[in-house]
Design an enzyme around this catalytic site. Structure first.
Site, short mmCIF file in Angstrom:
data_model
loop_
_atom_site.label_atom_id
_atom_site.label_comp_id
_atom_site.label_asym_id
_atom_site.label_seq_id
_atom_site.Cartn_x
_atom_site.Cartn_y
_atom_site.Cartn_z
N ASP A 464 0.85 -1.18 0.00
CA ASP A 464 0.00 0.00 0.00
C ASP A 464 0.89 1.24 0.00
OD1 ASP A 464 -2.77 0.65 -0.01
OD2 ASP A 464 -3.09 -0.81 1.58
N ASP A 702 -12.48 -2.03 3.36
CA ASP A 702 -13.36 -0.88 3.58
C ASP A 702 -14.83 -1.22 3.42
OD1 ASP A 702 -11.40 1.00 4.18
OD2 ASP A 702 -11.02 1.46 2.07
#
Length: 840
Positions: A464, A702
């Site tokens: 990430d 998410d």
């Protein structure tokens, strides 16, 4: 597929299915498959030449098979053309050895490796000097062997858009080669000082990087030495020509730039404007500062940097040139590395560049697909995958401990959510040091071990990358608050619009945070507001600052130097805002909650044109390395807006923006039907830019897990759809076994997005339920940890839904997933056609 080059450093098909083999060969050879008679004759003649080369090569193979080596430890016998070259060089053999002995150069090549050995690989930067007449052939280098360099640099002019080179302010022309060489090496020393070796190659040179690394593996880059081609007439001078390429050690590069170029009265080194061979002049220059000419001959006295120079009039004839190539490349044994040919050859010089492309297709590039196209990308949330140090929170050693399991899934890459140093206000997405591992997850040594173990199992590592914002604890922000240069403008600062009746500063505009409330926070220390798209503890970086852009490139380079294979770029749509910070965003009709992010239309803070420019810069940076992937997160937008982040064949940006429509369009079972699925799949495929690659995402950190949104009875069907559609599937950890959301009480809630909504609404917004620990077995706490607690509660269904149970079962979600992953590796699934049913 020579005409299907998608971007500078990579090959990718313009469509998911390849052309017929003969068509592909024709295109690679530079001929046309159009219907015109002249072009057809040219194509047939070129292909016939290739086939004739193979045929004659086969005859030579039979004639000389008795002389070919039968043992890996015996050097290959010379072929028919090599003997001629040796005859030319034979008279100089004694003088060669005398010169090398006198210079006390590095030791000879160490004994050949045995099969299975894996020495540490030296890091090699490759660079090519490009001129107006060599641009097209340089593209072949970029699309083939150049992909295997640790970094590939082209030096050209500013109008060279296809290669996207590092630009040198040097006039073009053969007479300026020495000036370009000096400028190029100076640039490498200043910008890329940390590589071990620096290889220069011509546009018509094919370098076998595996052989080069083998040659260099026990040579010390901290010694002043360089290697190149030995031409007979130059041997007596003690240095080498680089006609087929030359290699500088790190120390040789340093001496050249810092010492040799400082000798202003040294005509042959610093001031002379050579109109001859710049590599010979470089040899003289390096010799003047004590850089030795290393021995690049093999055990039988043959040059490892193979040039046609000694008999160029003969070998530059097209047919003989190709036969010569085939002889040395095809018929020598493959003994070093998976993609290698004759172990004694490092490079071929003066070959037809079209041959470079054809041979590369038959070698390691295979079907032209890259790892992220052929393999499944598996998202591992480090906090929740496996706890190795028994503190209840997952860590990097935990990921390492499950390397065998990850490999058994049949995936191609592991994408790791953030593990960088952070105060953890947003669980790692608030970074206080981009190049340090947070102690919660372990150490840098743990990271390096993890990368090594995953790479050993053939798995790539993707990280990430969180560029939009940092933590307010980051040194940059602390110093920016104090207005310390050069950090003053590292963040988005604005004066107060006014003061209210209570005397408090009023934000410059009405912009809102994704996490509710104003996106502006007052800094008493600086006396200004700073902008934050997310938490107030996550200030946005100012990418209008060149210094910030350079800092983030350093971050990317740092992790690529650690062996990382690519990045998932977080929150790309938020990277830029309009420059005029006085502008208010328009209200969204019908939204009554003024603190809700969706109550505004984000025309000034989302998907600004500058976002694409920044992604383009990162694309160019990654393209300088060998086969790196860039995936970008663009959420809650129209398909037209998302597709912009692909770029085009002429202007490539991300390898792909994530396709979230299988999440956004399917919040519950009521949204799901055959028609709605077909429409959502078609939405992406129908809008996909030409030559680009699709992807499929069912869930992530998410959003609610797909099995909870759409039903546990559809786990296998949905995995089957995602893994068998054309493109790259992205699997969120636990989806392979059908993990479900876990109920998290208000007291156990950790996610700041949920916490900001309070106990009455937190369940609507918290992301914690999809982030709970991986369920490995039916022992205490699902085998996730040896502690008596976990950072989030384990789902109570772990006794029935776990890896061990599904591994032992005759049939299970896990076994279906593994079978699908294996099936997907077949060419028909990975690159074949797809058909959706017609609807009437």
């Amino acid at each position: 597929m020579g005409s299907d080059v998608r971007r500078g450093s990579r090959l990718a098909p313009a469509s998911p299915f390849p052309p017929p083999p003969m068509t592909e060969l024709c295109r690679a050879a530079g001929c046309s498959v159009m219907g015109r008679r002249v072009l057809l004759i040219s194509c047939v003649r070129t292909v016939a030449t290739f086939l004739l080369g193979f045929a004659i090569g086969a005859v030579f193979n039979l004639l000389f098979s008795a002389s070919l080596p039968l043992s890996l430890n015996s050097p290959p016998a010379p072929g028919p053309w090599e003997a001629g070259i040796q005859d030319v060089m034979q008279g100089e053999t004694g003088r060669v050895q005398e010169t090398l002995d006198r210079q006390q150069i590095l030791p000879q090549l160490p004994p050949l490796l045995q099969l299975g050995e894996a020495p540490e690989s030296p890091r090699v930067l490759c660079y090519v000097l490009v001129g107006p007449s060599t641009h097209r052939t340089a593209v072949h280098v970029k699309n083939t062997w150049g992909q295997r360099c640790d970094r590939l640099v082209f030096f050209s002019t500013a109008n060279d858009t296809s290669l996207k080179p590092d630009v040198l302010d040097v006039p073009e022309g053969y007479g300026y080669l020495w000036a370009k060489t000096k400028a190029g090496l100076t640039y490498l020393h200043e910008n890329y000082p940390d590589y071990h070796w620096y290889l220069k190659a011509d546009d018509d040179t094919y370098v076998i990087i595996e052989n080069l690394r083998y040659f260099l593996q026990e040579r010390d880059p901290n010694l002043p030495v360089y290697y190149g081609v030995k031409f007979r007439r130059f041997v007596k001078q003690g240095y080498m020509s680089g006609g087929g390429g030359y290699v500088l050690s790190r120390e040789a590069l340093r001496r050249f730039v810092t010492e040799a170029l400082a000798i202003t009265d040294q005509a042959k080194c610093a001031t002379r404007s050579a109109k001859g061979s710049e590599d010979l002049q470089l040899g003289q220059c390096l010799e003047s500062v004590g850089v030795a000419a290393g021995d690049s001959l093999d055990e039988m006295g043959r040059s490892r940097f193979f040039s046609h120079g000694p008999q160029s009039l003969f070998f530059k004839q097209p047919l003989i040139n190709r036969l010569h190539w085939y002889w040395h490349y095809i018929w020598h044994p493959h003994t070093v590395g998976p993609d290698c040919c004759s172990r004694h050859i490092i490079s071929f010089h003066n070959i037809d560049p079209r041959m470079i492309l054809v041979i590369s297709k038959n070698e390691s590039l295979g079907d032209g697909l890259e790892f992220w196209q052929k393999g499944i990308i598996y998202q591992a949330y480090p906090r929740s995958l496996k706890d190795a140090n028994r503190d209840g929170t997952g860590d990097l050693l935990g990921v390492t401990s499950k390397a065998d399991y990850l490999a058994s899934l049949g995936i191609g890459a592991v994408w790791l959510s953030p593990f960088f140093q952070s105060p953890m206000k947003d669980f790692g997405y608030d970074i206080s040091n981009y190049t340090a591992v947070d102690p919660i997850f372990g150490t840098m040594a743990d990271f390096e071990e993890m990368v090594q173990e995953l790479h050993t199992r053939g798995l790539r590592v993707v990280l990430d990358f969180v560029p939009n914002h940092t933590s307010d604890q980051h040194e940059w922000f602390q110093r920016s608050q104090r207005r310390e240069d050069p950090y003053t403008d590292y963040y988005v600062w604005a004066d107060a619009k006014e003061t209210d009746q209570a005397g408090l500063p009023v934000p410059p505009n009405n912009w809102l945070s994704v996490f509710r409330g104003s996106a502006w926070e007052w800094s008493e220390e600086r006396g200004q507001f700073y902008y934050h798209q997310f938490l107030a503890s996550q200030p946005d970086l100012n990418f209008r600052s060149d210094a910030v852009r350079k800092e983030m490139k350093k971050v990317l380079n740092f992790w690529m130097d650690k062996g990382v294979d690519g990045f998932r770029v977080d929150a790309v749509k938020h990277l830029f805002e309009v420059q005029d910070l006085s502008l208010d965003e328009p209200l969204t009709p019908g939204h009554l909650d003024p603190d809700d992010y969706n109550s505004l239309q984000h025309t000034y803070t989302s998907n600004q044109p500058e976002n694409l420019d920044l992604v383009r810069e990162w694309r160019a940076l990654l393209d300088g390395r060998s086969e790196k992937v860039m995936m970008v997160e663009v959420f809650a937008d129209t398909v037209e807006e998302v597709m912009k982040y692909y770029g085009s064949e002429e202007d490539p940006l991300a390898d792909f923006p994530f396709n979230f429509f299988l999440i956004d369009n399917f919040h519950g079972r009521e949204d799901l039907s055959g028609e709605s699925l077909m429409a959502t799949v078609s939405l992406w495929l129908d809008n996909l830019p030409a030559g680009k690659w699709p992807n499929w995402v069912l869930g992530n950190h998410d959003n609610n897990r797909v099995s909870s949104r759409l039903g546990t009875d559809l786990i296998d069907a949905l995995n089957m759809m995602a893994l068998l559609l054309p493109g790259t599937p992205v699997t969120y950890y636990g989806e392979e076994i059908g993990m479900e959301d876990t109920f998290i009480s208000w007291e156990d809630t950790k996610d700041p997005q949920g916490c900001r909504w309070g106990p009455e609404h937190y369940q609507e917004y918290s992301r914690d339920p999809a982030r709970t620990p991986m369920q490995w077995d039916d022992t205490d706490l699902a085998g996730f940890t040896g502690s008596n607690t976990t950072w989030l509660p384990v789902n109570p269904n772990y006794t029935k839904v776990n890896v061990a149970r599904q591994t032992a079962a005759a049939t299970s979600h896990l076994k279906v997933y593994q079978q699908l992953a294996q099936l997907r590796k077949g060419r028909n699934i990975c690159t074949g056609q797809h058909h959706l049913p017609s609807h009437h």
